[in-house]
Design a protein around this motif. Sequence first.
Motif, PDB file in Angstrom:
ATOM      1  N   THR A 196      25.085  42.637  76.372  1.00 12.81           N
ATOM      2  CA  THR A 196      26.341  43.227  75.922  1.00 12.81           C
ATOM      3  C   THR A 196      26.947  42.373  74.811  1.00 12.81           C
ATOM      4  O   THR A 196      26.613  41.193  74.675  1.00 12.81           O
ATOM      5  CB  THR A 196      27.375  43.340  77.060  1.00 12.81           C
ATOM      6  N   GLN A 201      31.757  53.982  67.449  1.00 10.32           N
ATOM      7  CA  GLN A 201      30.439  53.968  68.082  1.00 10.32           C
ATOM      8  C   GLN A 201      29.714  52.694  67.658  1.00 10.32           C
ATOM      9  O   GLN A 201      29.658  52.368  66.472  1.00 10.32           O
ATOM     10  CB  GLN A 201      29.640  55.190  67.646  1.00 10.32           C
ATOM     11  N   ASP A 224      20.837  50.669  71.964  1.00 12.26           N
ATOM     12  CA  ASP A 224      21.655  51.364  72.955  1.00 12.26           C
ATOM     13  C   ASP A 224      22.968  51.724  72.267  1.00 12.26           C
ATOM     14  O   ASP A 224      23.449  51.001  71.402  1.00 12.26           O
ATOM     15  CB  ASP A 224      21.905  50.458  74.161  1.00 12.26           C
ATOM     16  N   THR A 225      23.550  52.843  72.646  1.00  5.89           N
ATOM     17  CA  THR A 225      24.760  53.351  72.002  1.00  5.89           C
ATOM     18  C   THR A 225      25.926  53.349  72.975  1.00  5.89           C
ATOM     19  O   THR A 225      25.788  53.786  74.113  1.00  5.89           O
ATOM     20  CB  THR A 225      24.529  54.789  71.491  1.00  5.89           C
ATOM     21  N   THR A 226      27.070  52.835  72.525  1.00  5.82           N
ATOM     22  CA  THR A 226      28.295  52.839  73.310  1.00  5.82           C
ATOM     23  C   THR A 226      29.401  53.421  72.434  1.00  5.82           C
ATOM     24  O   THR A 226      29.520  53.061  71.263  1.00  5.82           O
ATOM     25  CB  THR A 226      28.681  51.415  73.749  1.00  5.82           C
ATOM     26  N   THR A 227      30.209  54.310  73.004  1.00  3.36           N
ATOM     27  CA  THR A 227      31.295  54.957  72.262  1.00  3.36           C
ATOM     28  C   THR A 227      32.631  54.590  72.894  1.00  3.36           C
ATOM     29  O   THR A 227      32.758  54.578  74.115  1.00  3.36           O
ATOM     30  CB  THR A 227      31.103  56.489  72.260  1.00  3.36           C
ATOM     31  N   TRP A 270      36.630  46.005  74.197  1.00  2.00           N
ATOM     32  CA  TRP A 270      35.586  46.840  74.795  1.00  2.00           C
ATOM     33  C   TRP A 270      34.298  46.028  74.966  1.00  2.00           C
ATOM     34  O   TRP A 270      34.082  45.030  74.291  1.00  2.00           O
ATOM     35  CB  TRP A 270      35.278  48.027  73.898  1.00  2.00           C
ATOM     36  N   THR A 271      33.428  46.492  75.832  1.00  3.06           N
ATOM     37  CA  THR A 271      32.100  45.909  75.999  1.00  3.06           C
ATOM     38  C   THR A 271      31.067  46.949  75.574  1.00  3.06           C
ATOM     39  O   THR A 271      31.046  48.065  76.099  1.00  3.06           O
ATOM     40  CB  THR A 271      31.863  45.506  77.464  1.00  3.06           C
ATOM     41  N   ALA A 272      30.254  46.568  74.593  1.00  4.02           N
ATOM     42  CA  ALA A 272      29.206  47.461  74.089  1.00  4.02           C
ATOM     43  C   ALA A 272      27.853  47.006  74.626  1.00  4.02           C
ATOM     44  O   ALA A 272      27.572  45.814  74.703  1.00  4.02           O
ATOM     45  CB  ALA A 272      29.186  47.455  72.567  1.00  4.02           C
ATOM     46  N   ASN A 273      27.021  47.958  74.982  1.00  7.47           N
ATOM     47  CA  ASN A 273      25.676  47.662  75.468  1.00  7.47           C
ATOM     48  C   ASN A 273      24.758  47.294  74.308  1.00  7.47           C
ATOM     49  O   ASN A 273      24.867  47.853  73.218  1.00  7.47           O
ATOM     50  CB  ASN A 273      25.108  48.868  76.215  1.00  7.47           C
TER      51      ASN A 273
END
Length: 128
Positions: free
Chosen positions: A85, A73, A112-115, A101-104
């Motif tokens: 991003t 995460q 902002d959370t990206t998993t 991966w691309t995280a916000n």
Amino acid sequence: MHSPDVCGVSYRMNYTVTPAFYTNDTEPNQNTSQATDTIPPATYSYGHVAFNDVDASASRRILAPNDRMMTAQVVAEHAGNTPGTVTVYLKSDIKQALETWTANVGANGIPDTTTFSHYCTGHLNRYY
């Protein structure tokens, strides 16, 4: 300030700097060779990337405690008005990219959370 065509300028000025939401990490850690601290599972690691210095990347070392699926995460923010991003890489112990991966990145200091998930994680394997 510069005003070559005006005489006797009087002014008052101040400024503020919005601090980062999260604390900075131990440096150097710009690449996998410098990632010496192992992050335990379910423990957040904090850091800064792309501030106005040479800190354009950050690497972390993890040790898979068991086989199967790993979930990562990323919670990220910046002070600008527009969300963005960051690219997140999962690398093997020989520094081979396994996932990209691309995280916000949230705007206005709101995270902002990206998993992400990676399947087939090996027991006691190191990842970066």
